[in-house]
Write a protein that holds these residues in place. Sequence first.
Motif, PDB file in Angstrom:
ATOM      1  N   HIS A 324      30.668 -22.412 -23.984  1.00  0.00           N
ATOM      2  CA  HIS A 324      31.003 -23.629 -23.242  1.00  0.00           C
ATOM      3  C   HIS A 324      30.937 -23.444 -21.726  1.00  0.00           C
ATOM      4  O   HIS A 324      31.374 -24.323 -20.978  1.00  0.00           O
ATOM      5  CB  HIS A 324      32.389 -24.117 -23.668  1.00  0.00           C
ATOM      6  N   GLY A 325      30.382 -22.316 -21.289  1.00  0.00           N
ATOM      7  CA  GLY A 325      30.082 -22.149 -19.874  1.00  0.00           C
ATOM      8  C   GLY A 325      31.280 -22.050 -18.960  1.00  0.00           C
ATOM      9  O   GLY A 325      31.239 -22.557 -17.827  1.00  0.00           O
ATOM     10  N   VAL A 326      32.358 -21.387 -19.407  1.00  0.00           N
ATOM     11  CA  VAL A 326      33.494 -21.162 -18.505  1.00  0.00           C
ATOM     12  C   VAL A 326      32.999 -20.355 -17.302  1.00  0.00           C
ATOM     13  O   VAL A 326      32.336 -19.329 -17.454  1.00  0.00           O
ATOM     14  CB  VAL A 326      34.638 -20.432 -19.234  1.00  0.00           C
ATOM     15  N   ASP A 327      33.317 -20.829 -16.105  1.00  0.00           N
ATOM     16  CA  ASP A 327      32.802 -20.198 -14.890  1.00  0.00           C
ATOM     17  C   ASP A 327      33.626 -19.006 -14.446  1.00  0.00           C
ATOM     18  O   ASP A 327      33.077 -17.968 -14.058  1.00  0.00           O
ATOM     19  CB  ASP A 327      32.785 -21.240 -13.757  1.00  0.00           C
ATOM     20  N   LEU A 328      34.956 -19.168 -14.461  1.00  0.00           N
ATOM     21  CA  LEU A 328      35.849 -18.160 -13.893  1.00  0.00           C
ATOM     22  C   LEU A 328      37.016 -17.946 -14.842  1.00  0.00           C
ATOM     23  O   LEU A 328      37.667 -18.901 -15.265  1.00  0.00           O
ATOM     24  CB  LEU A 328      36.352 -18.633 -12.525  1.00  0.00           C
ATOM     25  N   GLN A 329      37.279 -16.666 -15.177  1.00  0.00           N
ATOM     26  CA  GLN A 329      38.373 -16.333 -16.081  1.00  0.00           C
ATOM     27  C   GLN A 329      39.383 -15.471 -15.322  1.00  0.00           C
ATOM     28  O   GLN A 329      39.041 -14.398 -14.828  1.00  0.00           O
ATOM     29  CB  GLN A 329      37.839 -15.596 -17.315  1.00  0.00           C
ATOM     30  N   VAL A 364      32.638 -15.004 -14.653  1.00  0.00           N
ATOM     31  CA  VAL A 364      33.219 -14.036 -13.729  1.00  0.00           C
ATOM     32  C   VAL A 364      34.674 -13.811 -14.123  1.00  0.00           C
ATOM     33  O   VAL A 364      35.428 -14.776 -14.319  1.00  0.00           O
ATOM     34  CB  VAL A 364      33.128 -14.547 -12.275  1.00  0.00           C
ATOM     35  N   HIS A 365      35.072 -12.552 -14.247  1.00  0.00           N
ATOM     36  CA  HIS A 365      36.447 -12.191 -14.618  1.00  0.00           C
ATOM     37  C   HIS A 365      37.161 -11.609 -13.398  1.00  0.00           C
ATOM     38  O   HIS A 365      36.626 -10.724 -12.721  1.00  0.00           O
ATOM     39  CB  HIS A 365      36.464 -11.142 -15.727  1.00  0.00           C
ATOM     40  N   ILE A 366      38.392 -12.092 -13.151  1.00  0.00           N
ATOM     41  CA  ILE A 366      39.256 -11.561 -12.107  1.00  0.00           C
ATOM     42  C   ILE A 366      40.577 -11.162 -12.753  1.00  0.00           C
ATOM     43  O   ILE A 366      41.223 -11.980 -13.415  1.00  0.00           O
ATOM     44  CB  ILE A 366      39.528 -12.606 -11.004  1.00  0.00           C
ATOM     45  N   ILE A 367      41.001  -9.911 -12.578  1.00  0.00           N
ATOM     46  CA  ILE A 367      42.287  -9.424 -13.092  1.00  0.00           C
ATOM     47  C   ILE A 367      43.201  -9.220 -11.889  1.00  0.00           C
ATOM     48  O   ILE A 367      42.908  -8.396 -11.020  1.00  0.00           O
ATOM     49  CB  ILE A 367      42.109  -8.109 -13.874  1.00  0.00           C
ATOM     50  N   THR A 368      44.320  -9.962 -11.847  1.00  0.00           N
ATOM     51  CA  THR A 368      45.179  -9.928 -10.660  1.00  0.00           C
ATOM     52  C   THR A 368      46.648  -9.841 -11.081  1.00  0.00           C
ATOM     53  O   THR A 368      47.336 -10.858 -11.196  1.00  0.00           O
ATOM     54  CB  THR A 368      44.903 -11.144  -9.737  1.00  0.00           C
TER      55      THR A 368
END
Length: 438
Positions: A324-329, A364-368
């Motif tokens: 489903h084209g999630v842009d940013l996780q 794109v995955h960001i872990i914060t």
Amino acid sequence: MHSLPGCWSCCCLLLLCYLGVQGSPRASSAAPEQVHLSYPGEPGSMTVTWTTWVPTRSEVQFGLQPSGPLPLRAQGTFVPFVDGGILRRKLYIHRVTLRKLLPGVQYVYRCGSAQGWSRRFRFRALKNGAHWSPRLAVFGDLGADNPKAFPRLRRETQRGMYDAVLHVGDFAYNMDQDNARVGDRFMQLIEPVAASLPYMTCPGNHEERYNFSNYKARFSMPGDNEGLWYSWDLGPAHIISFSTEVYFFLHYGRHLVQRQFRWLESDLQKANRNRAARPWIITMGHRPMYCSNADLDDCTQHESKVRKGLRGKLYGLEDLFYKHGVDLQLWAHEHSYERLWPIYNYQVFNGSQEMPYTNPRGPVHIITGSAGCEERLTPFAVFPRPWSAVRVKEYGYTRLHILNGTHIHVQQVSDDQDGKIVDDVWVVRPLFGRRTYL
């Protein structure tokens, strides 16, 4: 021989009295505390949530002037919350939703009743529609002890740098501890930020006790799933919050995995039909699919549960989000910051060698998760993985600026380096044409 039971009874009575006093409401028990905001998903609205120690009316007085009378009124309701600890402490959680707010206008408010009022707070109503540029603070794993990056975030909030907060799971460490007093202390800690900005949440593993009861009771998220999963629109983005924890605490019901997955599937379908209005799809969940930390967490496993699902094949989220084209996780859980290259199934799908995040061919995955808690920071494995772009083992949080329908700006703020930006990247997608990867 018969005096021992009498002494034992006296000791028990004294202990119960002591516990009763320790669990009793404080003197100003009708005075509101732990005030925080959330966005209920309805344009022109904001929900105010607070706690008292006795049942009172639930009212918010608000207006546009910083001093003088507050001419507008809104009423709501309260629900008693009984913590699952030995003292069975009872709190009263109040909720009032303000409606017909003018978009982008600053309001002054106080909450409570004739029995006691909070101090005055300010917030700015969210703008309506897709044509504006929301600024968010994003982080997870913030504790009542060692909340290292929070003072800086508080100062930046007071300077008007953000429109909302995304707290990606793990609160207080833990909200249920000490008969939920740690939860009270944490909610008081975040009040200077959360009473001024919508404080949007998702559950983490540290909320698990008593079937996530403290999390469900204390926060007021959109939808009717007790804040476990929901979605909302913010400027040019559709933001989806969900629970990774349904995959791990199966004793609360395996059916929750399927229920959430079906809901996610339906919500993503609707979001894609609305891509012309809200081009970006952003998800937030606590435990990552991937990470390169030096521990034994799920994200270090090749077939992680969040990525591949139960038994490696049921209700995995990577295929669903890719389809489903999630842009940013957005993720947390690891007490560090890590940005991945655009990725799917361990393959890097950069847009190009020169501009990897321009029209990327994977999410794109960001872990914060490095805002600060008693567990300190999480080390990384010695050698970074080929899909890991940036790794930072410092306290801090993420700034997310959704500039428009084509550009998102991600920055990582290091509190260890006095607010220095230690990661800075733009994600760029075309406004027209395909927004999915298949």
